[in-house]
Scaffold this active site. Sequence first.
Site: not given
Length: 530
Positions: A445, A164
Amino acid sequence: MSSTAHDLQFTKTLSPEFSELFTDQAKTLLVQLTRQYRPRLEQLLQAREHAQTQYDSGQLPDFDPATAEVRASNWKVAAIPTDLQKRHLEITGPVDRKMIINALNADVDVFMADFEDAQSPTWDGLMQGQINLRDANVGTIEYTDPANGKHYQLKSNPALLIARVRGLHLPEKHLLVDGKPVPGGLVDAVLYYLHNYQTRIANGSGVYFYVPKLQHHSEAQWWQDIFSELEDATQQARGTIRCTVLIETLPAVFQMHEILHSLRHHIVGLNCGRWDYIFSYIKTLRAHADRVLPDRQVVTMNQPFLSAYSRLLIKTCHQRGALAMGGMAAFIPSKNPDENEQILTKVRADKELEFSNGHDGTWIAHPGLAPTVREVIAKHIGDYPNQLHVTRDTDAEITAADLLEPSAGERTEAGMRTNIRVALQYIAAWLSGKGCVPIYGLMEDAATAEISRTSIWQWIQHGKTLSDGRVISKELFRSMLTEEAQIVKAEVGNQRWLNERFETAQTLLEEIATADQLTEFLTLPGYDYL
């Protein structure tokens, strides 16, 4: 202006190891693509600001009449490569060397190595991450833990690796072209592609990316053009690069057909990035007092606006021949058997909902959840690689009103205090170079910290009340922040409090939660501290 390797400026001295990443080809491509595509990126970010101004003035996101033909016409994305067709279970994590090995060895189909929300964008962390992924792709990655001497290496038949890249809003301040930063996602994509495409093609695969934070199909087109440029520069066939796009912003849910169409030569699926999606719901509708969310603990996939989003994503993807990936189970297994049973019950219920809706795969944050989720997958998918056969054609039409439905639930003192503690601990970790952190039994996160601090900001801006009747003011927040900081300090201990920059995190959290204008991403002011 001709682009040469010498036109790329470094604001840090390159170590010999990092110098290997910046071949003349890499430097030249970074300069060329930055000059060609950075002006367009700047326009795209301005268009985001313009759209937000419209929402702040009372408009609501909606399907675009100008692209009705794309939504109505009959087309499909390019055929999905064989090794991307079965993605029942995916695990995510930062590009840390030990974590990469453990994730690739887990009982999962895919590991998404994250340069974005699970990775603090320190220069050393990002560049070492590129080296780690290069070594993972050739199969030579190994690691010995200096703390205990434990050795880690890849097992045979590891999970499929997908990287990503950073979102369009994030710059890379350590690389300059013409005196301005190179877009962070461009750095991630160019370096990862150049150092891995030959290995991956030789292994009968392609170069696979996750693309985050898109808001509009014109942003998808930007990536489509970048991917095509990389393939052409290396004389590879169109579709060597394949991507999955996260639908994790509220504007993007109204653009799913258009995003798939813009990227149709490269895209294989969309993903429900639900935590960031909740953050985006708050941010996009920040001026709408009737759509303020309650405590984040009650904003689950059972809320009407989130259920509609999941079902519409599945229907849209399957109509276009693309995979519909589900969201993250962020729980960490507990050593306490009773607690662990409660955790697994929640995970099971969440995944039952996703797979019964028709999702083709789902995410976990910890390998310990894999057996539970595998049971759910076996029940719903069996031997099928995916659920593309689930069309949801008989569903009632999902309208803009469904996707914007206000959420029921209370705003509680306990919820607000939890938001403060979680945001404080995450920001401190991020400033210390860690982007993926266990906090109170969840693997967090950046998205969780974003939800936490934007919720508080919005509650303050609209003068909302807690369930006990107190008005949520800047003063109330500041007093709670002071109290919760002491609780966190006691939990982590003095040494860690000092080492992990908690004081700076507390200052930053106070600034962004009480500012008159909402800070778009906490990672942008945070980046100045790295």
